[in-house]
Design an enzyme around this catalytic site. Structure first.
Site, PDB file in Angstrom:
ATOM      1  CB  SER A   8      51.205 -45.831   0.387  1.00  0.00           C
ATOM      2  OG  SER A   8      49.804 -45.930   0.236  1.00  0.00           O
ATOM      3  CG  ASP A  12      45.536 -38.653  -1.732  1.00  0.00           C
ATOM      4  OD1 ASP A  12      46.621 -39.239  -1.898  1.00  0.00           O
ATOM      5  OD2 ASP A  12      44.533 -39.185  -1.226  1.00  0.00           O
ATOM      6  CG  ASN A  52      43.420 -43.018   2.660  1.00  0.00           C
ATOM      7  OD1 ASN A  52      43.681 -41.925   3.167  1.00  0.00           O
ATOM      8  ND2 ASN A  52      43.504 -43.240   1.366  1.00  0.00           N
ATOM      9  CD  GLN A 173      53.194 -50.677  -5.561  1.00  0.00           C
ATOM     10  OE1 GLN A 173      53.181 -50.569  -6.773  1.00  0.00           O
ATOM     11  NE2 GLN A 173      54.054 -50.008  -4.826  1.00  0.00           N
ATOM     12  CG  ASP A 257      42.262 -46.887   0.733  1.00  0.00           C
ATOM     13  OD1 ASP A 257      42.564 -47.971   0.189  1.00  0.00           O
ATOM     14  OD2 ASP A 257      42.751 -45.797   0.398  1.00  0.00           O
TER      15      ASP A 257
END
Length: 327
Positions: A8, A12, A52, A173, A257
């Site tokens: 992704s 944010d 990130n 996910q 991340d």
């Protein structure tokens, strides 16, 4: 080592609620929740898991290849990523959708409630890895991180078909994936990344025991928050690596991340898995101490001091030549 990071890319919206979410929940009314939290602050930051991780790898001199889908509003964000060493030439730009949005509220205990809008991310399934490998002269590793589920599955299968080693990070996910999909993302991964909660959820969703998961991956890395990280490999003792401590925690968003960026950088430098987890922990702590997932700057002297205090002079000696070249 050429690393591609698939996943992704988002903007944010980060808010802070000064109370505790738990205090607002009524035990016998959880089937009908209707809550509103008055936030004290709002920060709008660049984010997304793949972006990130790539940002961290770029700061460490790895020139990662970012693989994901964005909207036409990506221009300014793209410039900043390029300035920090990220290859954005394989990012797909949607003509119809905005870049994904992550809206997250953090309470006083650092618990989080978040909503993610996919937007252009749904088009990531159209991106193929073969042209990217051809453009870059070959890929040594692909991190398949949270993304459009079809894109995650496609990129994992392409890695197997093309013979490209891959790391699996299904994390956010997992709730969207069924048993066969989770198994497909795990099978033959060089590294499997989860946090402690996700490790339990992964076993539940896959229907596999811990030993079955370990039998299908080279290494399972689980982050444990303040407790550090755990590395498990089939037939070998579990390795526990403590975290780099802090007294200035501000925002946990993006900490996982950052850990992945540090871990993969150390792997690319040819250091062992213990050193990889140590570098991941050090960079995670740097990110924990600021608001936003890409608002930090890595400083060689500061990072060296942190590593030395947490892991000793031998670790500093191992990291020193690599940090000297990168920072």
């Amino acid at each position: 080592m050429r690393i591609a990071v698939s996943g992704s890319i988002a903007t944010d919206h980060l808010m802070v609620f000064p109370g505790r979410f738990a205090d607002q929940l009524v035990a016998d009314r959880l089937e009908h929740v209707s809550l509103s939290f008055l936030a004290d602050s709002l920060d709008i930051r660049r984010g997304g898991v793949a972006a990130n991780v790539s940002f961290g790898l770029g700061q460490l001199g790895l020139a990662p290849v970012l693989v994901g889908a964005v909207g036409s509003d990506f221009g300014e964000y793209e410039v900043r990523l390029k300035e920090h060493g990220v290859d954005t030439e394989s990012v797909h730009v949607s003509p119809a959708h905005h870049t994904a949005r992550f809206v997250c509220t953090t309470d006083a205990d650092h618990n989080q409630i978040a909503t993610f809008y996919a937007g252009a991310m749904a088009e990531a399934r159209t991106i193929g890895l073969a042209p990217i490998a051809a453009r870059t002269g070959g890929l040594d590793l692909v991190l398949v991180s949270p993304n459009d589920p079809a894109a995650m599955l496609r990129h994992t299968e392409e890695c197997r078909a093309l013979g490209i080693p891959f790391a699996s990070d299904p994390s956010q996910q997992l709730a969207r994936l069924d048993r066969d999909e989770v198994r497909a993302l795990i099978d033959r991964a060089e590294v499997l990344f989860t946090n402690e909660y996700e490790s339990a959820l992964l076993k539940e969703r896959s229907g596999w025991t811990e030993q079955q998961v370990l039998g299908r991956t080279e290494m399972w890395v689980t982050t444990l928050g303040e407790a550090g990280s755990r590395i498990r490999r089939a037939g070998r003792p579990t390795l526990e690596v403590p975290s780099v401590p802090t007294t200035a925690a501000v925002d946990p968003t993006g900490v996982g991340d950052a850990f992945r960026a540090g871990f993969l950088a150390a792997v690319a430098w040819g250091l062992g898995v213990e050193r990889a987890a140590q570098l991941g922990s050090a960079i995670a702590t740097v990110v924990l101490e600021c608001v936003g997932t890409q608002e930090y700057r890595l400083d060689r002297e500061n990072l060296t001091v942190r590593l030395g205090e947490a892991y000793g002079p031998a670790a500093v000696a191992d990291f020193a030549p690599h940090l000297a070249r990168a920072l």
